[in-house]
Scaffold this active site. Structure first.
Site, PDB file in Angstrom:
ATOM      1  N   HIS A   1      44.829 -23.745  13.861  1.00 32.07           N
ATOM      2  CA  HIS A   1      45.987 -23.757  15.095  1.00 32.07           C
ATOM      3  C   HIS A   1      46.168 -22.239  15.418  1.00 32.07           C
ATOM      4  O   HIS A   1      46.537 -22.085  16.957  1.00 32.07           O
ATOM      5  CB  HIS A   1      47.264 -24.247  14.604  1.00 32.07           C
ATOM      6  CG  HIS A   1      47.258 -25.558  14.467  1.00 32.07           C
ATOM      7  ND1 HIS A   1      46.827 -26.230  13.375  1.00 32.07           N
ATOM      8  CD2 HIS A   1      48.201 -26.515  15.171  1.00 32.07           C
ATOM      9  CE1 HIS A   1      47.132 -27.865  13.707  1.00 32.07           C
ATOM     10  NE2 HIS A   1      48.057 -27.827  14.818  1.00 32.07           N
TER      11      HIS A   1
ATOM     12  N   CYS B   1      43.780 -20.579   9.637  1.00 35.31           N
ATOM     13  CA  CYS B   1      44.513 -21.806  10.037  1.00 35.31           C
ATOM     14  C   CYS B   1      44.036 -22.215  11.450  1.00 35.31           C
ATOM     15  O   CYS B   1      44.122 -21.275  12.228  1.00 35.31           O
ATOM     16  CB  CYS B   1      46.102 -21.933   9.934  1.00 35.31           C
ATOM     17  SG  CYS B   1      46.699 -23.513  10.792  1.00 35.31           S
TER      18      CYS B   1
ATOM     19  N   ASP C   1      42.033 -32.901  11.749  1.00 34.48           N
ATOM     20  CA  ASP C   1      42.916 -31.618  11.740  1.00 34.48           C
ATOM     21  C   ASP C   1      44.262 -32.491  11.664  1.00 34.48           C
ATOM     22  O   ASP C   1      44.390 -33.550  11.909  1.00 34.48           O
ATOM     23  CB  ASP C   1      42.962 -30.963  12.624  1.00 34.48           C
ATOM     24  CG  ASP C   1      43.934 -29.767  12.333  1.00 34.48           C
ATOM     25  OD1 ASP C   1      43.938 -29.222  11.435  1.00 34.48           O
ATOM     26  OD2 ASP C   1      44.687 -29.505  13.424  1.00 34.48           O
ATOM     27  N   SER C   2      45.192 -31.661  10.996  1.00 33.56           N
ATOM     28  CA  SER C   2      46.774 -32.382  10.812  1.00 33.56           C
ATOM     29  C   SER C   2      47.182 -32.276  12.279  1.00 33.56           C
ATOM     30  O   SER C   2      48.193 -33.083  12.430  1.00 33.56           O
ATOM     31  CB  SER C   2      47.502 -31.182  10.257  1.00 33.56           C
ATOM     32  OG  SER C   2      47.565 -29.941  11.127  1.00 33.56           O
TER      33      SER C   2
ATOM     34  N   CYS D   1      40.557 -28.125   9.519  1.00 33.45           N
ATOM     35  CA  CYS D   1      41.910 -27.816   8.832  1.00 33.45           C
ATOM     36  C   CYS D   1      41.850 -27.225   7.602  1.00 33.45           C
ATOM     37  O   CYS D   1      41.261 -27.513   6.640  1.00 33.45           O
ATOM     38  CB  CYS D   1      42.698 -29.061   8.826  1.00 33.45           C
ATOM     39  SG  CYS D   1      44.521 -28.968   7.997  1.00 33.45           S
TER      40      CYS D   1
ATOM     41  N   GLU E   1      52.005 -26.773  18.044  1.00 30.93           N
ATOM     42  CA  GLU E   1      52.042 -28.231  18.226  1.00 30.93           C
ATOM     43  C   GLU E   1      52.802 -28.535  19.409  1.00 30.93           C
ATOM     44  O   GLU E   1      52.740 -29.731  20.153  1.00 30.93           O
ATOM     45  CB  GLU E   1      52.615 -28.905  16.953  1.00 30.93           C
ATOM     46  CG  GLU E   1      51.283 -29.057  15.783  1.00 30.93           C
ATOM     47  CD  GLU E   1      50.323 -29.985  16.293  1.00 30.93           C
ATOM     48  OE1 GLU E   1      50.787 -31.284  16.575  1.00 30.93           O
ATOM     49  OE2 GLU E   1      49.192 -29.965  16.066  1.00 30.93           O
TER      50      GLU E   1
END
Ligand code: DGL
Length: 262
Positions: A185, A183, A9-10, A72, A151
């Site tokens: 996240h 997403c 993932d990012s 992701c 994040e």
């Protein structure tokens, strides 16, 4: 086959897939790469997302993974086909499973998709949903404030709640019964999102459906593992921050988090 499943993932978003993976396939060893130093991918040009994704997958290939999960949505939308072409091991993304789960869940065929700028602009969800249900009505919304707050680790904060409320206001006039967290996240903000919609929308995260696909592929190829080991996490960013999110989200004490650079 006790080679690990590689997950990328990012940043920390793919941990939402790892959580389900550990729940449903607890014997599978996992190696994870989060590109936190270059997160978010959402606003980046497609060529950059493709290059970063390739760098992560190549590292996993060298580590000897048996399959790769692009956990992701942005990277799935931009790079999945290219990665599948270049490697012999199975590679799956999270958009197809998310679209499938939403179409299954929606009674009205009206579906809202929350995602990054990259995912929304790619129209990957629109195509995936319409392939399954051509009559579906789709409302897509880019939520650029969501990934940075996750994040930062402050996803339970009042500030996170305010960002969620402000962003989702623009969906107020639309009619839909199902919301895709497009997403990886976003499940970390799920409580705020559910509260915003007064708990009367079906909230779909692709994580569980993705694990269904992973299990099917491992079973078909006879490469399920039989020996659990603790996952290994690599990050391009801060080890401490990554560790604290893994501890909180996956309830792993002192997780093995290492640095990786590209
Ligand atoms: N978890 C990534 C996704 O699912 C976040 C993208 C980003 O880094 O902007 O799209």
């Amino acid at each position: 086959m006790n080679a690990p499943i590689g997950v990328i993932d990012s940043g920390v978003g793919g941990l939402t897939v790892v959580r389900e993976l550990r729940k449903y396939l607890p014997d599978e060893p996992i190696v994870y790469i989060g590109d936190d130093a270059r997160c978010p991918y959402g606003p980046r040009p497609a060529e950059e997302v493709l290059q970063f994704t390739m760098e992560m997958v190549e590292s996993l290939a060298q580590m000897g993974v048996k399959m790769v999960v692009i956990a992701c949505n942005t990277a799935t939308a931009i790079a999945l086909e290219e990665v599948q072409k270049r490697y012999d091991f199975p590679v799956i993304g999270v958009i197809q499973p998310g679209a499938r789960a939403a179409v299954k869940a929606s009674l009205t065929g009206e579906i809202a998709v929350l995602g990054t700028m990259g995912t929304v602009n790619s129209k990957a969800y629109d195509h995936a949903i319409q392939r399954l249900q051509p009559q579906a009505t789709i409302y897509s919304l880019a939520c650029p404030g969501f990934v940075p707050i996750v994040e930062s680790g402050a996803y339970r904060s009042l500030q996170a709640r305010m960002i969620v409320d402000q962003t989702l206001q623009s969906l107020q006039a639309s009619s839909f019964d199902t919301v895709i967290l497009g997403c990886t996240h976003y499940p970390l903000l799920q409580e705020h999102i559910e509260d915003h919609f007064l708990h009367n929308k079906q909230i779909i995260s692709s994580a569980v459906e993705t694990v269904v696909d992973i299990e099917r592929i491992l079973t078909e190829k006879h490469i399920l593992s039989a020996a659990a080991t603790e996952p290994i996490f690599y990050t391009t960013g801060s080890i401490e921050k990554f560790q604290s999110i893994v501890e909180d989200w996956l309830s792993i004490e002192r997780p093995d988090v290492r640095t990786i650079t590209f």
